[in-house]
Design an enzyme around this catalytic site. Sequence first.
Site, short mmCIF file in Angstrom:
data_model
loop_
_atom_site.label_atom_id
_atom_site.label_comp_id
_atom_site.label_asym_id
_atom_site.label_seq_id
_atom_site.Cartn_x
_atom_site.Cartn_y
_atom_site.Cartn_z
N HIS A 87 0.70 -1.05 -0.30
CA HIS A 87 -0.81 0.04 -0.17
C HIS A 87 1.01 1.39 0.18
CE1 HIS A 87 -4.28 -1.91 1.97
NE2 HIS A 87 -3.28 -2.32 1.23
N TYR A 145 3.95 5.80 10.73
CA TYR A 145 3.36 5.03 10.65
C TYR A 145 4.20 3.87 8.92
CZ TYR A 145 -0.76 2.18 9.43
OH TYR A 145 -2.27 1.76 8.29
N PRO A 194 -3.93 -0.55 19.16
CA PRO A 194 -3.46 -1.19 17.60
C PRO A 194 -3.92 -0.05 16.60
CG PRO A 194 -6.01 -2.10 18.33
CD PRO A 194 -4.96 -1.69 19.63
N LYS A 220 1.08 -1.39 14.97
CA LYS A 220 2.40 -1.59 15.64
C LYS A 220 3.12 -2.45 16.55
CE LYS A 220 4.25 2.30 13.43
NZ LYS A 220 4.61 2.00 12.23
N TYR A 226 -9.68 4.68 7.97
CA TYR A 226 -9.45 4.88 9.58
C TYR A 226 -9.93 6.20 9.31
CZ TYR A 226 -4.75 2.60 10.61
OH TYR A 226 -3.95 1.62 10.46
#
Length: 391
Positions: free
Chosen positions: A72, A384, A292, A296, A199
């Site tokens: 991604h 990220y 979560p 990570k 998200y």
Amino acid sequence: MRTQVGIIGAGPAGLLLGRMLQRMGIDAVVLEARSRDYVEGRIRAGLLEQGSVDTLTEEGVAGRLHREGLAHDGLELRFEGENHRIELTALTQKRVTIYGQQEVVKDLIAQRITDGLPLLFDVSDTAVHDIAGKPRITFTHGGVAQELHCDIIAGCDGFHGICRPAIPAEKMAIFDRIYPFAWLGILAEARPASHELIYARHEDGFALATMRSETLTRMYVQCAPDEDLAAWSDRRIWDALHARLARAGLPSQVNEGPIIQKGVTAMRSFVAEPMRYGRLFLAGDAAHIVPPTGAKGMNLAIADVRILARALDDFFHGRGERLMDDYSRICLDRIWKVQRFSWWMTQMLHRYDADDGFEQRVQTAELRYVCGSEAARTTLAENYVGLPYAV
Ligand code: RFL
Ligand code: PHB
């Protein structure tokens, strides 16, 4: 029995450590409390940082990951009915990869078995002894009590393991936050809502749309920490997902399908310092837990193990104990940065029940700032995709 490193736990941390030590010519025995089927079927994390993919590739265990993993280049943030894309790769030149944790675990187990190296499932009564002197592990396997003498013990036995509690309490500081919410997660036979992760912050609570493949979707909705799964019919779950992931004026992207797994995950931030006592080293969830939201946990376990393996390589090959002495400090530097990021993502995206509207407005302002500023988008993106490794 005798070995150089006794590894307790066959999760990502213990199995990867076993593989790295093998390539360094260091003997290890891996002990796992559960059965092989259980460990390979346990659905957990799904997202690998670029560095985790690179590490698994260097270790020669990423063949299937490269064939089946979904790379991604961005993610979506959704709030107030609007969608905003964060261009991870354009901002950082790195990508993330969707590949289930249990697939990583399967690949590492298959490699260890092919190589004929010791990996014992279904061990019970595991206990560690003389961790500040000449360490031993006792356990029962196949009904027989056994004793494993080792130079080093690697405690890779997760949050509920026996290694962290074996360290005298006065030698360890614990830092802990429990969040007033949890995630209800589902796995469903349906096409993912989007080709990237979404998200979402919504007044009813957080939602996340992720996936395991082009035909298997993984979704999470914020729920109460003591949520009763029975109160969530499939209909209620889909309705919550449609509502929380909605874009104003556009049809829902959520594709429904048979739900094949459901579970509730608690949300916690936890760090034990230091991660070593004598000859016992903790790695992964045995030493720290992150909520979560930042994806990570598994990545941090991999980062710990990279450093531990190098420290043990120096130790066993006559290059001294400097890196072993530095293990905890080097790991904790990354761990606290990752704690900060996971906490920040969590508090920006979840609904707080006691909120009188202030928190919600600050969250919206923060999301608007992140989406509107290249500097802020870069900050999110570089955390990220994974911060660079120290060594
Ligand atoms: P594990 O995987 O818990 O493995 C520990 C192993 O030790 C065994 N064990 C023992 N063995 C022998 N004797 C004993 N006394 C033992 N006690 C325990 C256990 O059976 C187990 O097999 O820890 P490890 O290796 O440190 O790996 C950590 C990760 O599992 C964890 O951090 C992640 O799953 C967290 N996580 C995520 N991490 C990511 O990097 N990306 C994600 O996208 C992500 N999403 C998630 C997550 C965790 C979740 N849940 C369910 C907590 C999503 C969810 C929903
Ligand atoms: C997952 O795919 O299960 C996943 C992805 C990203 C997260 C958490 C879980 O932040």
